[in-house]
Design a protein around this motif. Structure first.
Motif, short mmCIF file in Angstrom:
data_model
loop_
_atom_site.label_atom_id
_atom_site.label_comp_id
_atom_site.label_asym_id
_atom_site.label_seq_id
_atom_site.Cartn_x
_atom_site.Cartn_y
_atom_site.Cartn_z
N ARG A 20 27.29 75.78 -2.95
CA ARG A 20 26.92 74.90 -4.05
C ARG A 20 26.03 75.64 -5.04
N ILE A 21 26.33 75.46 -6.30
CA ILE A 21 25.49 76.03 -7.36
C ILE A 21 24.58 74.91 -7.88
N VAL A 22 23.29 75.21 -7.94
CA VAL A 22 22.33 74.23 -8.44
C VAL A 22 21.65 74.84 -9.67
N THR A 23 21.63 74.09 -10.76
CA THR A 23 20.93 74.62 -11.93
C THR A 23 20.27 73.48 -12.72
N PHE A 24 19.53 73.86 -13.75
CA PHE A 24 18.70 72.91 -14.50
C PHE A 24 19.18 72.77 -15.94
N GLY A 25 18.95 71.59 -16.51
CA GLY A 25 19.25 71.44 -17.93
C GLY A 25 18.81 70.10 -18.47
N GLY A 26 18.79 69.99 -19.79
CA GLY A 26 18.48 68.73 -20.44
C GLY A 26 19.77 68.01 -20.81
N ALA A 27 19.63 66.86 -21.45
CA ALA A 27 20.79 66.03 -21.77
C ALA A 27 21.78 66.77 -22.68
N TRP A 28 21.28 67.69 -23.52
CA TRP A 28 22.16 68.36 -24.49
C TRP A 28 22.64 69.71 -24.00
N SER A 29 22.40 69.98 -22.72
CA SER A 29 22.64 71.32 -22.21
C SER A 29 24.13 71.67 -22.12
N ASN A 30 24.53 72.67 -22.88
CA ASN A 30 25.89 73.21 -22.71
C ASN A 30 25.98 73.98 -21.41
N HIS A 31 24.85 74.51 -20.97
CA HIS A 31 24.80 75.27 -19.72
C HIS A 31 25.19 74.38 -18.54
N ILE A 32 24.74 73.13 -18.56
CA ILE A 32 25.08 72.20 -17.47
C ILE A 32 26.59 71.96 -17.44
N LEU A 33 27.15 71.66 -18.59
CA LEU A 33 28.59 71.38 -18.65
C LEU A 33 29.40 72.62 -18.29
N ALA A 34 28.98 73.76 -18.79
CA ALA A 34 29.71 75.00 -18.49
C ALA A 34 29.62 75.31 -17.00
N THR A 35 28.45 75.08 -16.39
CA THR A 35 28.31 75.35 -14.96
C THR A 35 29.22 74.41 -14.17
N ALA A 36 29.23 73.14 -14.56
CA ALA A 36 30.09 72.18 -13.86
C ALA A 36 31.55 72.64 -13.91
N SER A 37 32.00 73.06 -15.09
CA SER A 37 33.41 73.45 -15.26
C SER A 37 33.71 74.75 -14.53
N ALA A 38 32.80 75.72 -14.63
CA ALA A 38 33.03 77.01 -13.97
C ALA A 38 33.03 76.83 -12.46
N CYS A 39 32.19 75.95 -11.95
CA CYS A 39 32.15 75.71 -10.50
C CYS A 39 33.46 75.09 -10.03
N ARG A 40 33.96 74.17 -10.82
CA ARG A 40 35.24 73.54 -10.49
C ARG A 40 36.33 74.62 -10.46
N LEU A 41 36.28 75.48 -11.46
CA LEU A 41 37.28 76.54 -11.57
C LEU A 41 37.22 77.51 -10.38
N TYR A 42 36.01 77.87 -9.96
CA TYR A 42 35.87 78.89 -8.91
C TYR A 42 35.64 78.29 -7.52
N GLY A 43 35.73 76.97 -7.38
CA GLY A 43 35.67 76.36 -6.06
C GLY A 43 34.28 76.19 -5.47
N PHE A 44 33.26 76.07 -6.32
CA PHE A 44 31.92 75.73 -5.83
C PHE A 44 31.66 74.25 -6.07
N GLN A 45 30.80 73.66 -5.21
CA GLN A 45 30.24 72.37 -5.56
C GLN A 45 29.11 72.63 -6.55
N SER A 46 28.71 71.62 -7.30
CA SER A 46 27.63 71.87 -8.26
C SER A 46 26.69 70.67 -8.37
N THR A 47 25.44 71.00 -8.60
CA THR A 47 24.43 69.96 -8.85
C THR A 47 23.63 70.36 -10.08
N GLY A 48 23.43 69.41 -10.97
CA GLY A 48 22.57 69.63 -12.13
C GLY A 48 21.26 68.90 -11.91
#
Ligand SMILES: *Cc1c(COP(=O)(O)O)cnc(C)c1O
Length: 296
Positions: free
Chosen positions: A60-88
């Motif tokens: 599982r990848i865990v990362t931080f972000g605010g409501a406007w974070s592109n990093h959060i959305l990109a992490t969610a999508s990249a984790c889906r792509l590479y088979g990780f679970q993800s938590t923001g």
């Protein structure tokens, strides 16, 4: 739908009245074409983190972000792509209605935990997320692996063509990577999307080291602060799109393009300069603007 397409990246020459008057040639490196959700620079910044997480057998990848974070959305999508679970880990209380980016991240399969602003500032990890199978990434992907990933951005252009490289900055991780990859005589221009981010220079230099080209940090184009905008910025986005055909996002890339156009009028670039603007993506954020605001 989760495929990435770095082969779609192009370098587009653009011409606007301000650049013509200043005799400056502008080019846009279109990282926005990689993927609709793993926006622009985020894939570059994430890739070494995800590679390491995979090698360490993390689930599982865990990362931080605010409501406007592109990093959060990109992490969610990249984790889906590479088979990780993800938590923001998201800054502040859960709002009654999630922002467009958080909504998309949730739909992409990310779990979310909301923490107070004070705890967020300390990057406090909620107890339930402390587990050996979890891999943690700092807010915005800040860190050396993020910068090394961003250094790969310049592999997608003929970098020796340019006198200047201009980018929008949040954490400064991308700018640090560009500085690592730039040629000694090039000038890097960072346009801060945040108001009064006085740590920016120090944060960039901490990642990039000292053996880097000249860096300019410009703090005058935040339009009221992070994810804020004013009518002048929206009008510019529509004009820029009419003139160049290139869409921008109001959080980062519109402020970059506006700044570069304005700097042309202020003779910041000497005649004959060739300026590469990094289109770092982020277009999903425009979904939070009222319908009809933008012509694209
Ligand atoms: C995240 C982001 C940036 C800023 O990147 P940093 O490495 O945090 O400075 C710039 N542009 C867009 C579109 C982004 O999503």
């Amino acid at each position: 739908m989760y495929e990435l397409h770095p082969e779609h990246i192009t370098v587009d020459p653009v011409s606007i009245p301000e650049s013509r008057a200043a005799e400056v040639a502008l080019f846009v490196l279109r990282l926005d074409k990689i993927h609709p959700l793993v926006s622009g620079n985020k894939w570059f910044k994430l890739r070494y983190y995800l590679e390491e997480a995979g090698m360490l057998g993390k689930k599982r990848i865990v990362t931080f972000g605010g409501a406007w974070s592109n990093h959060i959305l990109a992490t969610a999508s990249a984790c889906r792509l590479y088979g990780f679970q993800s938590t923001g880990i998201i800054r502040g209380e859960r709002p009654p209605r999630l922002s467009a980016n958080l909504q998309q991240a949730a739909e992409t399969g990310m779990d979310m935990v909301f923490i107070s602003r004070e705890d967020f500032a300390k990057e406090k990890i909620p107890g339930e997320l402390i587990a050996t199978e979890n891999y943690f990434i700092k807010p915005g992907g800040y860190g050396i692996p993020g910068a090394l990933g961003a250094a790969g951005i310049l592999d997608y252009c003929d970098k020796k063509m340019f006198t200047h490289i201009a980018c929008a900055t949040g954490t400064g991780t991308m700018m640090a990577g560009l500085a690592m990859a730039a040629l000694p005589r090039q000038v890097l221009v960072g346009i801060s999307a945040l108001k009064n981010n006085l740590r920016l220079e120090e944060d960039v230099k901490r990642l990039a080291g000292n053996d880097i080209p000249a860096l300019h940090f410009i703090h005058d184009y935040h339009f009221g602060g992070f994810a804020r905008h004013r009518p002048g910025l929206i009008a510019f986005m529509n004009d820029w799109h009419r003139q160049t055909g290139i869409p921008t996002d109001f959080v980062y890339t519109a402020k970059l393009c506006y700044a570069v156009a304005d700097l042309c009028t202020k003779n910041f670039f000497h005649p004959g300069s060739k300026v590469l603007l990094i289109h770092s993506g982020g277009l999903t954020g425009n979904a939070s603007l009222k319908k009809g605001t933008l012509i694209f």
